[in-house]
Design an enzyme around this catalytic site. Sequence first.
Site, PDB file in Angstrom:
ATOM      1  N   GLY A 122       2.748  -0.868   3.881  1.00  0.00           N
ATOM      2  CA  GLY A 122       3.252   0.507   3.813  1.00  0.00           C
ATOM      3  C   GLY A 122       4.358   0.941   3.620  1.00  0.00           C
ATOM      4  O   GLY A 122       4.733   1.107   3.128  1.00  0.00           O
ATOM      5  N   GLY A 123       5.403   1.579   4.375  1.00  0.00           N
ATOM      6  CA  GLY A 123       5.754   2.078   4.164  1.00  0.00           C
ATOM      7  C   GLY A 123       7.043   1.512   3.644  1.00  0.00           C
ATOM      8  O   GLY A 123       8.133   1.220   2.586  1.00  0.00           O
ATOM      9  N   GLY A 158       2.684   2.457  11.163  1.00  0.00           N
ATOM     10  CA  GLY A 158       3.634   3.320  10.623  1.00  0.00           C
ATOM     11  C   GLY A 158       4.013   4.283  11.833  1.00  0.00           C
ATOM     12  O   GLY A 158       4.750   5.235  12.095  1.00  0.00           O
ATOM     13  N   SER A 165       3.334  -2.349  10.558  1.00  0.00           N
ATOM     14  CA  SER A 165       4.777  -1.335  10.772  1.00  0.00           C
ATOM     15  C   SER A 165       5.661  -3.635   9.944  1.00  0.00           C
ATOM     16  O   SER A 165       6.650  -3.684  10.983  1.00  0.00           O
ATOM     17  CB  SER A 165       5.342  -1.725  12.230  1.00  0.00           C
ATOM     18  OG  SER A 165       5.469  -0.470  11.817  1.00  0.00           O
ATOM     19  N   GLU A 174      -5.636  -4.617  10.354  1.00  0.00           N
ATOM     20  CA  GLU A 174      -4.574  -4.483  10.386  1.00  0.00           C
ATOM     21  C   GLU A 174      -5.007  -3.197  12.375  1.00  0.00           C
ATOM     22  O   GLU A 174      -5.376  -2.544  12.197  1.00  0.00           O
ATOM     23  CB  GLU A 174      -4.366  -3.109   9.455  1.00  0.00           C
ATOM     24  CG  GLU A 174      -4.233  -3.549   8.186  1.00  0.00           C
ATOM     25  CD  GLU A 174      -4.124  -2.467   7.072  1.00  0.00           C
ATOM     26  OE1 GLU A 174      -2.641  -2.923   6.351  1.00  0.00           O
ATOM     27  OE2 GLU A 174      -4.227  -1.143   7.257  1.00  0.00           O
ATOM     28  N   HIS A 184      -9.474   1.499   5.001  1.00  0.00           N
ATOM     29  CA  HIS A 184      -8.442   0.976   5.544  1.00  0.00           C
ATOM     30  C   HIS A 184      -8.686   2.455   6.380  1.00  0.00           C
ATOM     31  O   HIS A 184      -9.337   3.095   6.425  1.00  0.00           O
ATOM     32  CB  HIS A 184      -7.297   2.017   4.423  1.00  0.00           C
ATOM     33  CG  HIS A 184      -5.573   1.970   5.050  1.00  0.00           C
ATOM     34  ND1 HIS A 184      -5.697   3.126   5.812  1.00  0.00           N
ATOM     35  CD2 HIS A 184      -4.733   0.934   4.478  1.00  0.00           C
ATOM     36  CE1 HIS A 184      -4.463   2.053   6.498  1.00  0.00           C
ATOM     37  NE2 HIS A 184      -3.678   1.419   5.595  1.00  0.00           N
ATOM     38  N   ASN A 195       0.864  -1.017  -0.254  1.00  0.00           N
ATOM     39  CA  ASN A 195      -0.012  -0.152   0.149  1.00  0.00           C
ATOM     40  C   ASN A 195       0.900   1.266  -0.257  1.00  0.00           C
ATOM     41  O   ASN A 195       1.603   1.525   1.229  1.00  0.00           O
ATOM     42  CB  ASN A 195      -0.519   0.316   1.474  1.00  0.00           C
ATOM     43  CG  ASN A 195      -1.921   1.355   1.625  1.00  0.00           C
ATOM     44  OD1 ASN A 195      -1.293   1.876   0.564  1.00  0.00           O
ATOM     45  ND2 ASN A 195      -2.368   1.804   2.274  1.00  0.00           N
ATOM     46  N   TRP A 196       0.916   2.274  -1.069  1.00  0.00           N
ATOM     47  CA  TRP A 196       1.806   3.080  -1.127  1.00  0.00           C
ATOM     48  C   TRP A 196       1.411   4.090  -1.114  1.00  0.00           C
ATOM     49  O   TRP A 196       2.403   5.405  -0.454  1.00  0.00           O
ATOM     50  CB  TRP A 196       2.261   2.939  -2.637  1.00  0.00           C
ATOM     51  CG  TRP A 196       3.122   2.221  -3.829  1.00  0.00           C
ATOM     52  CD1 TRP A 196       3.705   0.962  -3.486  1.00  0.00           C
ATOM     53  CD2 TRP A 196       3.400   1.843  -4.824  1.00  0.00           C
ATOM     54  NE1 TRP A 196       4.215   0.003  -3.673  1.00  0.00           N
ATOM     55  CE2 TRP A 196       4.567   1.619  -5.510  1.00  0.00           C
ATOM     56  CE3 TRP A 196       3.239   3.362  -5.876  1.00  0.00           C
ATOM     57  CZ2 TRP A 196       4.728   1.032  -6.808  1.00  0.00           C
ATOM     58  CZ3 TRP A 196       3.665   3.332  -7.155  1.00  0.00           C
ATOM     59  CH2 TRP A 196       4.620   1.551  -7.285  1.00  0.00           C
ATOM     60  N   LYS A 197       0.368   4.353  -0.042  1.00  0.00           N
ATOM     61  CA  LYS A 197      -0.357   5.224   0.129  1.00  0.00           C
ATOM     62  C   LYS A 197      -0.414   6.241  -0.295  1.00  0.00           C
ATOM     63  O   LYS A 197       0.124   6.313  -2.135  1.00  0.00           O
ATOM     64  CB  LYS A 197      -0.324   5.194   1.548  1.00  0.00           C
ATOM     65  CG  LYS A 197       0.039   4.280   2.732  1.00  0.00           C
ATOM     66  CD  LYS A 197       0.182   4.248   4.311  1.00  0.00           C
ATOM     67  CE  LYS A 197      -0.349   3.293   5.055  1.00  0.00           C
ATOM     68  NZ  LYS A 197      -0.205   2.869   6.739  1.00  0.00           N
ATOM     69  N   GLU A 252      -7.081   4.445   7.843  1.00  0.00           N
ATOM     70  CA  GLU A 252      -6.813   6.233   7.657  1.00  0.00           C
ATOM     71  C   GLU A 252      -7.786   6.625   6.748  1.00  0.00           C
ATOM     72  O   GLU A 252      -8.218   7.797   7.302  1.00  0.00           O
ATOM     73  CB  GLU A 252      -4.953   6.269   6.338  1.00  0.00           C
ATOM     74  CG  GLU A 252      -4.168   5.742   7.643  1.00  0.00           C
ATOM     75  CD  GLU A 252      -3.154   5.289   6.638  1.00  0.00           C
ATOM     76  OE1 GLU A 252      -2.678   5.625   5.588  1.00  0.00           O
ATOM     77  OE2 GLU A 252      -2.400   4.948   7.099  1.00  0.00           O
TER      78      GLU A 252
HETATM   79  P1  13P Z   1       2.946   0.603   7.774  1.00  0.00           P
HETATM   80  O1  13P Z   1       3.505  -0.671   6.974  1.00  0.00           O
HETATM   81  O2  13P Z   1       4.184   1.749   6.869  1.00  0.00           O
HETATM   82  O3  13P Z   1       2.773   0.431   9.400  1.00  0.00           O
HETATM   83  O4  13P Z   1       1.631   0.695   6.987  1.00  0.00           O
HETATM   84  C1  13P Z   1       0.698  -0.805   7.132  1.00  0.00           C
HETATM   85  C2  13P Z   1      -0.061  -0.121   6.552  1.00  0.00           C
HETATM   86  O5  13P Z   1      -1.569   0.999   6.843  1.00  0.00           O
HETATM   87  C3  13P Z   1      -0.638  -0.713   4.626  1.00  0.00           C
HETATM   88  O6  13P Z   1      -1.974  -0.529   4.682  1.00  0.00           O
END
Ligand code: 13P
Length: 248
Positions: free
Chosen positions: A230-231, A170, A209, A164, A92, A9-11, A94
């Site tokens: 994510g990251g 994050g 994470s 999640e 998600h 998930n590149w966000k 967010e």
């Molecule tokens: P991180 O891997 O950056 O913690 O993000 C997880 C995430 O929200 C994937 O959708």
Amino acid sequence: MRKKLVAGNWKMNGSLAENAALLAAIKPALAGIEAVVCVPFPYLAQAQASLAGSSIAWGAQNLSEQDKGAFTGEVSAAMLLDFGSKYVIVGHSERRSLYGESDALVASKYMVAQAAGLIPILCVGESLQERESGVTEAVVARQLDAVIDAAGVGSLANAVVAYEPVWAIGTGKTASPEQAQAVHAFIRGKIAALDSGVANHLVIQYGGSVKASNAAELMAQPDIDGGLIGGASLVAEEFVAICRAAAK
Ligand code: 13P
């Protein structure tokens, strides 16, 4: 055996130049390994051009619950399909917390995605406060029930669920493999009570994470079937290592 599936998930990250480098690095390294990248809308065409014919599928991070019309700023399922998307993230944390998406709206998006032929990656998970007050299972159950009540348990045969925990996203604070496994087992058990066949085949990803350094331990858990990353999905070597750990 259930398949394992890792999705990035590149966000809201990336640029044409950065994406080109990232995609060029992950594509050969993941040859033959099924994986997914969920990119910002403007980069779907780039993902399609780069990844078509590879083992890496692509998709989006959100979609509209509407088909078309006067919905300024929204993007429909059909538009995602126009660019070859296979997956779309729905619900998600967010989107839920920053953009006010309710369980009901998430369920609508899930159904619209499936009706169009997209595979929704349905995100569920509790906040830190919810975990500390002991309502993790109740929160996850409520989020799942919103979808199961609206779309039926059978719909999960064409979906992925991502657990999640919000406190692990994050933050660098990963759920321990045991903490994650416990919630994954709860999710699978809850679905198995309704339809054991669907539950046995359902891919339940862990997100929060995940890094190359903790992926193997997480993926070794019996009910963890991959990750939503994510990251670390923005760093080619990290993402490749996570996908390889899942594929083992
Ligand atoms: P991180 O891997 O950056 O913690 O993000 C997880 C995430 O929200 C994937 O959708």
